[in-house]
Write a protein that holds these residues in place. Structure first.
Motif, PDB file in Angstrom:
ATOM      1  N   GLY A 230     -70.961 -71.629  -5.533  1.00  0.00           N
ATOM      2  CA  GLY A 230     -69.807 -71.498  -6.431  1.00  0.00           C
ATOM      3  C   GLY A 230     -70.180 -71.670  -7.898  1.00  0.00           C
ATOM      4  N   PHE A 248     -72.345 -69.083 -14.943  1.00  0.00           N
ATOM      5  CA  PHE A 248     -71.710 -69.057 -16.263  1.00  0.00           C
ATOM      6  C   PHE A 248     -70.362 -69.773 -16.211  1.00  0.00           C
ATOM      7  CE2 PHE A 248     -74.581 -65.547 -15.799  1.00  0.00           C
ATOM      8  CZ  PHE A 248     -75.308 -65.598 -16.968  1.00  0.00           C
ATOM      9  N   ALA A 295     -69.320 -64.724 -11.149  1.00  0.00           N
ATOM     10  CA  ALA A 295     -68.453 -65.481 -12.056  1.00  0.00           C
ATOM     11  C   ALA A 295     -67.281 -64.619 -12.532  1.00  0.00           C
ATOM     12  CB  ALA A 295     -69.260 -66.007 -13.237  1.00  0.00           C
TER      13      ALA A 295
HETATM   14  P1  ATP Z   1     -66.545 -65.821  -1.278  1.00  0.00           P
HETATM   15  O1  ATP Z   1     -66.623 -66.066   0.201  1.00  0.00           O
HETATM   16  O2  ATP Z   1     -65.377 -66.473  -1.956  1.00  0.00           O
HETATM   17  O3  ATP Z   1     -66.717 -64.392  -1.664  1.00  0.00           O
HETATM   18  P2  ATP Z   1     -69.017 -67.328  -1.339  1.00  0.00           P
HETATM   19  O4  ATP Z   1     -68.591 -68.669  -0.804  1.00  0.00           O
HETATM   20  O5  ATP Z   1     -69.800 -66.423  -0.490  1.00  0.00           O
HETATM   21  O6  ATP Z   1     -67.764 -66.552  -1.958  1.00  0.00           O
HETATM   22  P3  ATP Z   1     -69.735 -68.621  -3.796  1.00  0.00           P
HETATM   23  O7  ATP Z   1     -70.913 -69.502  -3.643  1.00  0.00           O
HETATM   24  O8  ATP Z   1     -68.388 -69.243  -3.911  1.00  0.00           O
HETATM   25  O9  ATP Z   1     -69.836 -67.534  -2.647  1.00  0.00           O
HETATM   26  O10 ATP Z   1     -69.901 -67.705  -5.087  1.00  0.00           O
HETATM   27  C1  ATP Z   1     -70.918 -66.744  -5.217  1.00  0.00           C
HETATM   28  C2  ATP Z   1     -71.454 -66.751  -6.615  1.00  0.00           C
HETATM   29  O11 ATP Z   1     -70.416 -66.418  -7.545  1.00  0.00           O
HETATM   30  C3  ATP Z   1     -71.983 -68.099  -7.070  1.00  0.00           C
HETATM   31  O12 ATP Z   1     -73.331 -68.267  -6.682  1.00  0.00           O
HETATM   32  C4  ATP Z   1     -71.828 -67.977  -8.585  1.00  0.00           C
HETATM   33  O13 ATP Z   1     -72.869 -67.204  -9.118  1.00  0.00           O
HETATM   34  C5  ATP Z   1     -70.538 -67.182  -8.732  1.00  0.00           C
HETATM   35  N1  ATP Z   1     -69.375 -68.083  -8.836  1.00  0.00           N
HETATM   36  C6  ATP Z   1     -68.480 -68.389  -7.866  1.00  0.00           C
HETATM   37  N2  ATP Z   1     -67.540 -69.251  -8.333  1.00  0.00           N
HETATM   38  C7  ATP Z   1     -67.841 -69.486  -9.626  1.00  0.00           C
HETATM   39  C8  ATP Z   1     -67.260 -70.280 -10.680  1.00  0.00           C
HETATM   40  N3  ATP Z   1     -66.151 -71.017 -10.469  1.00  0.00           N
HETATM   41  N4  ATP Z   1     -67.858 -70.285 -11.889  1.00  0.00           N
HETATM   42  C9  ATP Z   1     -68.970 -69.565 -12.131  1.00  0.00           C
HETATM   43  N5  ATP Z   1     -69.570 -68.792 -11.193  1.00  0.00           N
HETATM   44  C10 ATP Z   1     -69.021 -68.741  -9.956  1.00  0.00           C
END
Ligand code: ATP
Length: 322
Positions: A230, A248, A295
């Motif tokens: 995240g 970011f 992001a």
């Molecule tokens: P989803 O299942 O919601 O599509 P995920 O759990 O597979 O997402 P995350 O780790 O939440 O993946 O997010 C993927 C990427 O997106 C992170 O590694 C980051 O680069 C970016 N990201 C997600 N949330 C944020 C945030 N709040 N601020 C900045 N970057 C974020």
């Protein structure tokens, strides 16, 4: 030719117009195109790359609508099949008060579950540079066999296999079945992207550091393992080096599709760099770009409408470095 071929589910998400309520209390739902592999294909095309989606929808208005969304976004759809009997998959989303999402699926069986191996466009897969997939297509036959056949076609053609399991627990018969299913193709993938929650699920968590846990998930043929976290950004592991790349600062409104946007950004950059995975600086640049894609996607509602173009990602990246 499409550089990246994405295989798996394409479905309609029904997203409540009011968040924080139980599913039965939702006053209305807005339909949104979904399916992680399809999101990745759209994400790559929005970034200026070429991608195809391979999968099955029903011969119904939702199926046609979804394929039109792909076409509008310049995704190659010649590998998409329509089923005359099974309906397009639907998922009802609950937006919980803590911002997490829960899914209730209508699949009895849905069209994405009944794709047969002979329906694969072999040439399309053979001519790609990356074959990307998730784990939902491993849950039921005949799509499971089709998934395995497609991976074999890609592997035999020397194409890179990219895997984002995208755990959806309610679709599996049990957590053990999910773990086993996800791990059953683990050793075939060249690139794997998981979230930190998925790492916990797959390894049973524990008190070990992430670096130790990741060793449990390593396999000898793996070229790159990325763990997203995240707002924290991501960690990367290759046979030669490992490290962390910060994301970011943004004001998130809906994280749907962040992981798919990240994957689209990463694959686009790896293709552009001709998979220069031995060069840590280049890999870090690619991951920084992928963080930017993830992001930005959190700053708009929905998955597909929120997927950014290159200019928007570069603007965010240059703002941060000022
Ligand atoms: P989803 O299942 O919601 O599509 P995920 O759990 O597979 O997402 P995350 O780790 O939440 O993946 O997010 C993927 C990427 O997106 C992170 O590694 C980051 O680069 C970016 N990201 C997600 N949330 C944020 C945030 N709040 N601020 C900045 N970057 C974020």
């Amino acid at each position: 030719n499409s550089t990246v071929v994405c295989f798996g589910e394409l479905l309609v998400d029904f997203v409540p117009t009011v968040g924080g309520l139980a599913l039965a209390d939702a006053p209305a739902f807005k339909k949104a195109p979904g399916g992680a592999p399809a999101n990745v294909a759209v994400g790559i095309c929005k970034l200026g790359g070429t991608a195809a989606f391979v999968g099955k929808v029903g011969e119904d208005e939702f199926g046609l609508m979804l394929v039109n969304v792909l076409k509008t976004n310049k995704v190659e759809v010649k590998g998409v099949r329509f089923d005359a009997d099974a309906r397009t998959a639907l998922a009802f989303v609950t937006l919980k008060a803590d911002g997490e999402r829960e899914f209730m699926f209508y699949r009895n069986p849905s069209a994405d579950m009944v794709m047969r191996p002979e329906e694969l466009d072999v040439e399309l897969i053979k001519h790609a540079k990356v074959f990307h997939f998730g784990s939902i297509s491993l849950i039921a036959e005949p799509t499971k066999s089709t998934h395995m056949a497609a991976m074999k076609i890609a592997k035999d053609a020397g194409i890179l296999l990219s895997y984002d399991p995208n755990l959806r627990l309610p679709l599996w018969s049990s957590p053990e079945a999910a773990r086993e299913g996800i791990m059953s193709i683990w050793n075939q993938a060249d690139i794997i992207k998981v979230s930190d929650e998925e790492v916990n699920f797959l390894t049973n968590g524990g008190d070990e550091t992430l670096d130790d846990v990741v060793l449990e998930l390593w396999h000898p043929g793996l070229k790159l393992l990325v763990v997203t976290d995240g707002p924290e950004g991501c960690r990367y592991y290759t046979p030669e080096f490992h490290g962390k790349v910060e994301s970011f600062k943004v004001h998130p409104v809906d994280t749907t599709g962040a992981g798919d946007a990240f994957m689209a950004g990463l694959l686009s950059k790896l293709v552009d760099n001709d998979f220069g995975l031995h060069h840590e600086g280049k890999l870090r640049d690619a991951l920084q770009f992928a963080n930017g894609c993830g992001a930005i996607t959190t700053t708009e509602r929905g998955a597909i409408p929120a997927l950014p173009d290159t200019e928007t990602v570069l603007r965010l990246m240059s703002k941060e470095s000022m």
